[in-house]
Design a protein around this motif. Structure first.
Motif, PDB file in Angstrom:
ATOM      1  N   GLU A   1      -7.577  14.797   3.357  1.00  0.00           N
ATOM      2  CA  GLU A   1      -7.107  14.917   1.969  1.00  0.00           C
ATOM      3  C   GLU A   1      -6.392  16.244   1.747  1.00  0.00           C
ATOM      4  O   GLU A   1      -5.366  16.285   1.065  1.00  0.00           O
ATOM      5  N   LYS A   2      -6.924  17.320   2.323  1.00  0.00           N
ATOM      6  CA  LYS A   2      -6.270  18.625   2.174  1.00  0.00           C
ATOM      7  C   LYS A   2      -4.909  18.634   2.851  1.00  0.00           C
ATOM      8  O   LYS A   2      -3.954  19.215   2.324  1.00  0.00           O
ATOM      9  N   LEU A   3      -4.807  17.987   4.007  1.00  0.00           N
ATOM     10  CA  LEU A   3      -3.518  17.925   4.699  1.00  0.00           C
ATOM     11  C   LEU A   3      -2.502  17.115   3.894  1.00  0.00           C
ATOM     12  O   LEU A   3      -1.345  17.522   3.758  1.00  0.00           O
ATOM     13  N   LEU A   4      -2.935  15.970   3.369  1.00  0.00           N
ATOM     14  CA  LEU A   4      -2.033  15.142   2.569  1.00  0.00           C
ATOM     15  C   LEU A   4      -1.620  15.850   1.289  1.00  0.00           C
ATOM     16  O   LEU A   4      -0.455  15.818   0.891  1.00  0.00           O
ATOM     17  N   ALA A   5      -2.575  16.512   0.649  1.00  0.00           N
ATOM     18  CA  ALA A   5      -2.288  17.196  -0.618  1.00  0.00           C
ATOM     19  C   ALA A   5      -1.367  18.391  -0.417  1.00  0.00           C
ATOM     20  O   ALA A   5      -0.663  18.788  -1.348  1.00  0.00           O
ATOM     21  N   SER A   6      -1.347  18.949   0.783  1.00  0.00           N
ATOM     22  CA  SER A   6      -0.486  20.111   1.036  1.00  0.00           C
ATOM     23  C   SER A   6       0.986  19.743   0.898  1.00  0.00           C
ATOM     24  O   SER A   6       1.795  20.591   0.546  1.00  0.00           O
ATOM     25  N   GLY A   7       1.324  18.499   1.196  1.00  0.00           N
ATOM     26  CA  GLY A   7       2.707  18.040   1.066  1.00  0.00           C
ATOM     27  C   GLY A   7       3.646  18.585   2.120  1.00  0.00           C
ATOM     28  O   GLY A   7       4.853  18.347   2.052  1.00  0.00           O
ATOM     29  N   VAL A   8       3.139  19.305   3.104  1.00  0.00           N
ATOM     30  CA  VAL A   8       4.003  19.857   4.145  1.00  0.00           C
ATOM     31  C   VAL A   8       4.280  18.815   5.221  1.00  0.00           C
ATOM     32  O   VAL A   8       3.493  17.897   5.430  1.00  0.00           O
ATOM     33  N   ARG A   9       5.412  18.949   5.874  1.00  0.00           N
ATOM     34  CA  ARG A   9       5.775  18.013   6.943  1.00  0.00           C
ATOM     35  C   ARG A   9       5.235  18.461   8.288  1.00  0.00           C
ATOM     36  O   ARG A   9       5.039  17.648   9.184  1.00  0.00           O
ATOM     37  N   GLU A  10       5.010  19.783   8.428  1.00  0.00           N
ATOM     38  CA  GLU A  10       4.474  20.346   9.661  1.00  0.00           C
ATOM     39  C   GLU A  10       3.407  21.371   9.298  1.00  0.00           C
ATOM     40  O   GLU A  10       3.503  22.041   8.275  1.00  0.00           O
ATOM     41  N   ILE A  11       2.409  21.472  10.171  1.00  0.00           N
ATOM     42  CA  ILE A  11       1.347  22.455   9.945  1.00  0.00           C
ATOM     43  C   ILE A  11       0.897  22.984  11.298  1.00  0.00           C
ATOM     44  O   ILE A  11       0.843  22.239  12.286  1.00  0.00           O
ATOM     45  N   GLY A  12       0.599  24.260  11.358  1.00  0.00           N
ATOM     46  CA  GLY A  12       0.157  24.868  12.603  1.00  0.00           C
ATOM     47  C   GLY A  12      -1.247  24.436  12.985  1.00  0.00           C
ATOM     48  O   GLY A  12      -2.094  24.206  12.121  1.00  0.00           O
TER      49      GLY A  12
ATOM     50  N   PHE B   1      -0.670  13.930  14.071  1.00  0.00           N
ATOM     51  CA  PHE B   1      -2.066  14.132  13.695  1.00  0.00           C
ATOM     52  C   PHE B   1      -2.880  12.982  14.274  1.00  0.00           C
ATOM     53  O   PHE B   1      -2.503  11.815  14.164  1.00  0.00           O
ATOM     54  N   ASP B   2      -3.987  13.305  14.913  1.00  0.00           N
ATOM     55  CA  ASP B   2      -4.837  12.288  15.538  1.00  0.00           C
ATOM     56  C   ASP B   2      -6.270  12.483  15.047  1.00  0.00           C
ATOM     57  O   ASP B   2      -6.942  13.449  15.424  1.00  0.00           O
TER      58      ASP B   2
ATOM     59  N   ARG C   1       0.842  -1.193   0.000  1.00  0.00           N
ATOM     60  CA  ARG C   1       0.000   0.000   0.000  1.00  0.00           C
ATOM     61  C   ARG C   1       0.876   1.241   0.000  1.00  0.00           C
ATOM     62  O   ARG C   1       1.980   1.235   0.525  1.00  0.00           O
ATOM     63  N   ILE C   2       0.328   2.303  -0.522  1.00  0.00           N
ATOM     64  CA  ILE C   2       1.010   3.591  -0.475  1.00  0.00           C
ATOM     65  C   ILE C   2       0.959   4.092   0.961  1.00  0.00           C
ATOM     66  O   ILE C   2      -0.088   4.056   1.606  1.00  0.00           O
ATOM     67  N   GLU C   3       2.085   4.562   1.434  1.00  0.00           N
ATOM     68  CA  GLU C   3       2.123   5.113   2.774  1.00  0.00           C
ATOM     69  C   GLU C   3       2.327   6.616   2.672  1.00  0.00           C
ATOM     70  O   GLU C   3       3.368   7.089   2.229  1.00  0.00           O
ATOM     71  N   LEU C   4       1.298   7.340   3.037  1.00  0.00           N
ATOM     72  CA  LEU C   4       1.360   8.796   3.022  1.00  0.00           C
ATOM     73  C   LEU C   4       1.401   9.276   4.465  1.00  0.00           C
ATOM     74  O   LEU C   4       0.571   8.869   5.277  1.00  0.00           O
TER      75      LEU C   4
END
Length: 159
Positions: free
Chosen positions: A93-104, A61-62, A43-46
């Motif tokens: 989906e928006k978090l995954l699509a952002s491609g960032v490693r950290e988010i506020g 992320f929880d 499986r793809i691991e994102l």
């Protein structure tokens, strides 16, 4: 791939298929040592971004925390479980699509508010009042005016 039975390293693939959902590859394998068969899945691991809280601490992320926050805002509101699941999936989906490693955490709050705005106006106001730390009635009024700029929201009385 090691055999789960005898731990032998030689486990040739007998058959490869795409799963019914199309999100994984199913492989049937046979151990060259013990001759037992087993199935593996690829499986793809994102990775979800790490959440940076206001105090600077970081946490994973929880999805359960997200569901609980939505649940509090939507308590006793006529929103289906499917609606909540759709909102959670949209945020993920928006978090995954952002491609960032950290988010506020503030950006997560904004995503939650957008989804609540689509789901239920009262839940949106509830969440916004806590998230934005409303200090007085004027701030509530400003949030309400986002839905009704002419302030023509009908007032209903509970009976």
């Amino acid at each position: 791939m090691k055999c789960p039975f005898c731990k032998h390293d030689d486990t040739p693939v007998l058959d490869t298929r795409i799963s019914e959902e199309g999100d994984a590859i199913r492989r049937r394998r046979r151990c060259a040592n013990c001759d037992k068969r087993f199935t593996t899945y690829e499986r793809i691991e994102l990775a979800m971004p790490v959440i940076v809280k206001k105090n600077g601490s970081r946490t994973e992320f929880d999805v359960n925390k997200l569901r609980a926050s939505l649940g509090l805002a939507l308590r006793k509101r006529p929103v289906s479980a499917q609606g909540v699941d759709t909102a959670i999936q949209s945020i993920r989906e928006k978090l995954l699509a952002s491609g960032v490693r950290e988010i506020g955490s503030g950006q997560i709050g904004e995503l939650v508010m957008r989804e609540l705005k689509k789901l239920d106006k009262i839940a949106y106001i509830r969440f916004a009042s806590v998230y934005k730390s409303f200090e007085d009635v004027a701030e509530f009024q400003d949030a309400i005016e986002e839905f009704d700029p002419d302030n023509k929201i009908p007032h209903e009385r509970a009976e």
